[in-house]
Design an enzyme around this catalytic site. Structure first.
Site, PDB file in Angstrom:
ATOM      1  N   ASN A   2       0.797  -1.131   0.058  1.00 26.04           N
ATOM      2  CA  ASN A   2       0.034  -0.022  -0.029  1.00 26.04           C
ATOM      3  C   ASN A   2       0.841   1.351  -0.139  1.00 26.04           C
ATOM      4  O   ASN A   2       1.600   1.355  -0.757  1.00 26.04           O
ATOM      5  CB  ASN A   2      -0.886  -0.026   1.219  1.00 26.04           C
ATOM      6  N   ASP A  54      -2.247  -0.157   6.187  1.00 26.46           N
ATOM      7  CA  ASP A  54      -2.870   0.305   4.913  1.00 26.46           C
ATOM      8  C   ASP A  54      -2.200   1.504   4.490  1.00 26.46           C
ATOM      9  O   ASP A  54      -1.251   1.829   4.309  1.00 26.46           O
ATOM     10  CB  ASP A  54      -4.233   0.289   4.996  1.00 26.46           C
TER      11      ASP A  54
END
Length: 124
Positions: A2, A54
């Site tokens: 990510n 993330d």
């Protein structure tokens, strides 16, 4: 995999590797010439937390803020020691990204995904 984000001076690049649950730091050539180098592990999601890192962002002080999708929180990580010194708990399980805004960049915006999320949170 990510997020990619950068230190305030632009000399360090951070990378969230979701599958391995790790946050890495790299030396970044500010000139734009030369390779990214010196990969080093900055932080690993503790085994007792679900999910993984993330989206992330760096604040004006150089701390790395990482959203932990599946763990319902955003953590602030010291840029050299890797110590978590602040946790923002959320009422949903899956934050996806974090950034800063507002006139003085004193507001945090956190995006989330379903099934209990899919929203935008603002903290001041």
């Amino acid at each position: 995999s990510n997020c990619i984000c950068f230190s305030p001076e632009g000399e360090t690049m951070y990378f969230c590797d979701t599958p391995t649950r790790k946050l890495y730091a790299f030396d970044y050539p500010v000139s734009g010439k030369g390779p990214v180098s010196n990969r080093r592990l900055l932080w690993t999601v503790p085994a007792d937390l679900p999910g993984g890192p993330d989206g992330a962002q760096v604040d004006a002080e150089g701390y790395v803020w990482v959203s932990l999708s599946g763990a319902g929180r955003v953590v602030r990580i010291h840029p050299t020691s890797g110590v978590v010194d602040m946790i923002v708990n959320l009422p949903v399980k899956c934050p996806t990204s974090v950034t800063f805004g507002g006139r003085d960049l004193d507001e945090m915006f956190i995006t989330t995904r379903g099934p209990d999320g899919g929203g935008l949170y603002r903290l001041k």
